[in-house]
Design a protein around this motif. Structure first.
Motif: not given
Lengths: 296, 296
Positions: A70-72, A79-80, A97-99, A105-108
């Motif tokens: 749900m972080v995305g 929102e991803a 989705l790169a934040v 480097d954080i991706r969702i």
């Protein structure tokens, strides 16, 4: 010491679970917190992640992070947008989705949505990662819960899926017309006999729900058996609905912790279906590792 | 002036309705109050009845009173034990319960209970009087509501019946996971198209409920259409369940006020069923008059 390959984060509504993973998928360390998406204030996501992972960030400054759940969502960090069905590791990894502005480097992982031929629409967030993590190429997955998902896999991709609000309906019903009865302890022993019978109440759910009350009134059902009866009634409605939608498989691949695992296994076994179990944390990690490997 | 034959009282959970009736069934006067069974304190029933009927008691000291509804429940004035199915005017009138120590002739119509061959159990209180009041000898009656009843009549008797908690489930669901959406106005126009489609959502109620949310999220369903969609979804589940239990009749005899009458009529018509309507206050009075005539 092994070099960590990435930090895998399962960030749901009520909890955050992080694992430091090496290139072979081995877990070097774990962390968790109660900073679920629903309890993180606006703008608080970077701090919540730091609180859980600060020692790893300090020791391995460049380590990438991959997060599912749900972080995305709209109420999450960023929102991803959903990836449409059919969606396999390739399609989902292509939409990571790169934040922006995270300083690392954080991706969702995006959720997946599904438009059925008859117009029905469905969405998931987090379960797509678990589904991939099972490694199941073809078959039917059941992930019971507040919003339980049944997922049809074909050729290693999420082909289509449906949501059943079994857990949420159980809570709503318990808080409503079961009234005082719902405050009684859950006693599986007392409910077992009639719970199995609940599978066969004709007339649908709106009649079956009244049976919980009427049969307690008649003395057929011990007070402590009301909750198991209701639980089984809702689970049976879900299973009947899912088999109607997806057809009857030989095996149901079940992703559930207790007590759902026992309830679903009993209900599925009563219908002559074979149940194959999975460990939820293990498949979540496997799914994130698979997506990390597939990212471009 | 016509001599009154009796006072007919329909005393339910939220309201009391009284009519002064002559020997031919004509209504000489009416009274009503908000002293429903749920709001009358213990021991307060005689005073609540007096408050509604005092002028009639003064003018016609010996007039008998016949009461139907929740006034005969465990939380009512005196509990009137259920008459078992099959139950016609004779069986029910033979079990009228005289209220002890009332200082006048006050009797309570018993509810009816029903044990199905498969073990299901059901109860009603008040609807038995309405069912008799329709004058229907053979056929299927639908009385939608919080706890809606479907009643099969045979030879002028209540042969068997089933309860569907459609109204209560709608309230529970609206208060729960529809969340903010449920606070929006009910707009039948906005919901009409998809509401009719709700009749055809496969996978059962626990999937259909999620469709209300998912399709609102997708923009298929206008926010003001969510409540009509949910309402229709639950009504369809009830109708499908009832037809499954009782078989498909040619005519459904419908006892409902608005807005239920319109919703059920549309749903039944879509299935090709003919609907015969009844006026609820009229049949309640007719039922009480029939039981007054049949009492021994």
């Amino acid at each position: 010491m092994t070099t960590p390959a990435f930090i895998a984060v399962d960030w749901g509504t009520t909890r955050l679970r992080a694992s430091l993973v090496d290139g072979a998928g081995a877990v070097l360390g774990t962390a968790q917190s109660d900073s679920g998406v629903q309890s993180v204030p606006a703008g608080g996501f970077p701090a919540a992640l730091d609180a859980a992972c600060a020692p790893w960030f300090a020791a391995h400054p460049g380590v990438p992070v991959l997060m599912a759940g749900m972080v995305g969502s709209r109420n999450g960090w960023v929102e991803a947008p959903y990836a449409p069905c059919p969606a396999g590791p390739g399609e989902i990894a292509a939409r990571l989705l790169a934040v922006p502005g995270a300083g690392r480097d954080i991706r969702i992982v995006p959720g997946v949505d599904c438009r059925w031929a008859d117009g029905a629409y469905d969405v998931m967030r987090g379960e797509e990662t678990q589904a991939l993590g099972t490694g199941l190429a073809d078959g039917l997955l059941a992930l019971p819960g507040t919003h339980g998902k049944w997922i049809e896999m074909r050729d290693g991709r999420i082909h289509r899926f449906a949501t059943f609000v079994t857990g949420e309906l159980f809570a709503a019903v318990s808080a409503s017309f079961v009234g005082r009865l719902a405050e009684l302890p859950h006693d599986d022993e007392a409910g077992a006999a009639l719970a199995a019978e609940a599978a066969r109440v004709p007339g649908g759910l709106t009649r079956g729900l009244f049976q919980a009350r009427a049969r307690a009134l008649a003395g057929d059902l011990a007070p402590a058996g009301v909750r198991p009866f209701l639980s089984r009634l809702l689970v049976e409605a879900e299973i009947a609905g899912a088999l109607d939608l997806f057809g009857r498989p030989d095996v149901v691949h079940l992703v559930a912790g207790e007590p759902q695992r026992s309830v679903y296994t009993a209900a599925l076994a009563q219908r002559g279906l074979v149940v194959q179990d999975y460990d939820t944390p293990a498949i979540t990690l496997a799914g994130l590792t698979m997506l990390m490997a597939a990212r471009t």
